[in-house]
Design a protein around this motif. Sequence first.
Motif, PDB file in Angstrom:
ATOM      1  N   ASN A   1       0.916   8.796  12.196  1.00 25.16           N
ATOM      2  CA  ASN A   1       1.439   7.991  11.086  1.00 25.16           C
ATOM      3  C   ASN A   1       1.203   8.629   9.719  1.00 25.16           C
ATOM      4  N   GLN A   2       0.810   9.891   9.681  1.00 34.97           N
ATOM      5  CA  GLN A   2       0.531  10.527   8.403  1.00 34.97           C
ATOM      6  C   GLN A   2       1.785  10.738   7.557  1.00 34.97           C
ATOM      7  N   SER A   3       2.945  10.590   8.164  1.00 33.55           N
ATOM      8  CA  SER A   3       4.189  10.654   7.396  1.00 33.55           C
ATOM      9  C   SER A   3       4.255   9.517   6.373  1.00 33.55           C
ATOM     10  N   ILE A   4       3.471   8.471   6.579  1.00 31.66           N
ATOM     11  CA  ILE A   4       3.398   7.373   5.609  1.00 31.66           C
ATOM     12  C   ILE A   4       2.971   7.909   4.248  1.00 31.66           C
ATOM     13  N   ALA A   5       1.954   8.775   4.252  1.00 32.11           N
ATOM     14  CA  ALA A   5       1.489   9.376   3.002  1.00 32.11           C
ATOM     15  C   ALA A   5       2.430  10.484   2.542  1.00 32.11           C
ATOM     16  N   ILE A   6       2.926  11.258   3.479  1.00 37.34           N
ATOM     17  CA  ILE A   6       3.805  12.381   3.133  1.00 37.34           C
ATOM     18  C   ILE A   6       5.076  11.895   2.449  1.00 37.34           C
ATOM     19  N   LEU A   7       5.628  10.787   2.913  1.00 34.56           N
ATOM     20  CA  LEU A   7       6.917  10.295   2.430  1.00 34.56           C
ATOM     21  C   LEU A   7       6.789   9.157   1.414  1.00 34.56           C
ATOM     22  N   SER A   8       5.584   8.835   1.017  1.00 33.12           N
ATOM     23  CA  SER A   8       5.350   7.759   0.029  1.00 33.12           C
ATOM     24  C   SER A   8       5.952   6.427   0.469  1.00 33.12           C
ATOM     25  N   MET A   9       5.757   6.074   1.727  1.00 30.97           N
ATOM     26  CA  MET A   9       6.269   4.805   2.228  1.00 30.97           C
ATOM     27  C   MET A   9       5.459   3.646   1.666  1.00 30.97           C
ATOM     28  N   GLU A  10       6.145   2.586   1.233  1.00 28.92           N
ATOM     29  CA  GLU A  10       5.480   1.375   0.759  1.00 28.92           C
ATOM     30  C   GLU A  10       5.313   0.419   1.932  1.00 28.92           C
ATOM     31  N   LEU A  11       4.087   0.035   2.207  1.00 32.14           N
ATOM     32  CA  LEU A  11       3.796  -0.800   3.365  1.00 32.14           C
ATOM     33  C   LEU A  11       3.296  -2.174   2.941  1.00 32.14           C
ATOM     34  N   SER A  12       3.877  -3.199   3.509  1.00 34.54           N
ATOM     35  CA  SER A  12       3.338  -4.546   3.356  1.00 34.54           C
ATOM     36  C   SER A  12       2.074  -4.661   4.203  1.00 34.54           C
ATOM     37  N   GLY A  13       1.379  -5.766   4.086  1.00 33.87           N
ATOM     38  CA  GLY A  13       0.179  -5.955   4.895  1.00 33.87           C
ATOM     39  C   GLY A  13       0.475  -5.870   6.385  1.00 33.87           C
TER      40      GLY A  13
ATOM     41  N   MET B   1       0.862  -1.175   0.000  1.00 30.92           N
ATOM     42  CA  MET B   1       0.000   0.000   0.000  1.00 30.92           C
ATOM     43  C   MET B   1       0.897   1.223   0.000  1.00 30.92           C
ATOM     44  N   CYS B   2       0.583   2.184  -0.878  1.00 35.11           N
ATOM     45  CA  CYS B   2       1.458   3.345  -0.997  1.00 35.11           C
ATOM     46  C   CYS B   2       0.695   4.534  -1.576  1.00 35.11           C
ATOM     47  N   PHE B   3       1.029   5.722  -1.063  1.00 34.57           N
ATOM     48  CA  PHE B   3       0.578   6.987  -1.639  1.00 34.57           C
ATOM     49  C   PHE B   3       1.816   7.584  -2.318  1.00 34.57           C
ATOM     50  N   PRO B   4       1.980   7.400  -3.626  1.00 36.00           N
ATOM     51  CA  PRO B   4       3.268   7.626  -4.281  1.00 36.00           C
ATOM     52  C   PRO B   4       3.566   9.065  -4.693  1.00 36.00           C
ATOM     53  N   GLU B   5       2.728  10.015  -4.301  1.00 39.26           N
ATOM     54  CA  GLU B   5       2.863  11.380  -4.809  1.00 39.26           C
ATOM     55  C   GLU B   5       4.251  11.969  -4.582  1.00 39.26           C
ATOM     56  N   ALA B   6       4.799  11.827  -3.379  1.00 40.90           N
ATOM     57  CA  ALA B   6       6.111  12.431  -3.085  1.00 40.90           C
ATOM     58  C   ALA B   6       7.199  11.852  -3.985  1.00 40.90           C
ATOM     59  N   LYS B   7       7.156  10.544  -4.194  1.00 41.52           N
ATOM     60  CA  LYS B   7       8.169   9.898  -5.041  1.00 41.52           C
ATOM     61  C   LYS B   7       8.035  10.314  -6.504  1.00 41.52           C
ATOM     62  N   LEU B   8       6.812  10.672  -6.902  1.00 45.21           N
ATOM     63  CA  LEU B   8       6.576  11.075  -8.285  1.00 45.21           C
ATOM     64  C   LEU B   8       6.772  12.568  -8.498  1.00 45.21           C
ATOM     65  N   GLY B   9       7.000  13.298  -7.409  1.00 47.93           N
ATOM     66  CA  GLY B   9       7.236  14.729  -7.533  1.00 47.93           C
ATOM     67  C   GLY B   9       5.987  15.556  -7.727  1.00 47.93           C
ATOM     68  N   VAL B  10       4.834  15.055  -7.260  1.00 55.24           N
ATOM     69  CA  VAL B  10       3.580  15.809  -7.340  1.00 55.24           C
ATOM     70  C   VAL B  10       2.962  15.856  -5.954  1.00 55.24           C
ATOM     71  N   HIS B  11       1.976  16.764  -5.779  1.00 51.65           N
ATOM     72  CA  HIS B  11       1.259  16.740  -4.500  1.00 51.65           C
ATOM     73  C   HIS B  11      -0.158  16.235  -4.735  1.00 51.65           C
ATOM     74  N   PHE B  12      -0.946  16.203  -3.671  1.00 51.17           N
ATOM     75  CA  PHE B  12      -2.241  15.528  -3.760  1.00 51.17           C
ATOM     76  C   PHE B  12      -3.258  16.314  -4.585  1.00 51.17           C
ATOM     77  N   GLY B  13      -3.064  17.610  -4.731  1.00 46.06           N
ATOM     78  CA  GLY B  13      -3.793  18.375  -5.736  1.00 46.06           C
ATOM     79  C   GLY B  13      -5.212  18.780  -5.396  1.00 46.06           C
TER      80      GLY B  13
END
Length: 240
Positions: free
Chosen positions: A153-165, A125-137
């Motif tokens: 734990n919102q840094s998970i989305a901020i930093l585009s962390m990839e999480l296993s189950g 599970m990942c919110f990849p925006e930071a890694k792609l160089g875009v914001h949530f818009g």
Amino acid sequence: MPFYVEFIDNVAVWHLDDNKNLFNSVTVREMNRCLDEIEANPHVTCMISIGYGKNYSQGLDLLTLSQMATQAVHATLTLAFKVIARVLTFPLPTIAAINGHSYGAGAFLAICHDYRIMREDRGYMCFPEAKLGVHFGFPVLIEMIKQRIPLANQSIAILSMELSGTEACKYGLVHETSNIDELLMTAQDAAKRIVGRNNLDRDNLKKIKSSIFSSVVNSKYEIMEDVERHKLFKTVRSKL
């Protein structure tokens, strides 16, 4: 049929079977059609969504979006985020059986379910925006993050962390994990526990969800920056 509904013992199982289950104008209409079908069945007491193979949903269809005019891109994104918000306030208990990768819009779709179970051995599970160089818009996405990811734990989305189950469970994005062979059964067992002996009143449940998630319900679907989104998606595609 890529998206379809199966009714099992008063539980609606919403199958997302379109390979990567990408969000575009066609698939969003299909998603809404399935949700309409579920709502129209008065016997349904709970909804489970589940993908197929290695993907729950890989998010936005960047290839299609990059080929569209700006106005069409905005319209498609608005429809996509509205269907996700619809799941958040759906008038039934909702369970995401996350069978594999859930990225971007797919991750938002997953966390907007009331209860979430993720495959334990494969998939991220990942919110990849930071890694792609875009914001949530869109403001609505920011509100979803605030509402559905624990503050610490919102840094998970901020930093585009990839999480296993297992990691997603640890950080509070999912409630439990399961092996893939028992994932749907685990979700069905959860449905029985959640619904219990008394079916939850749909109108009341809708009101409760809409009140709790009022910041999402009342949020705007306007792009927060003055850019041509089709150019942005072309840039993003080049990084994939």
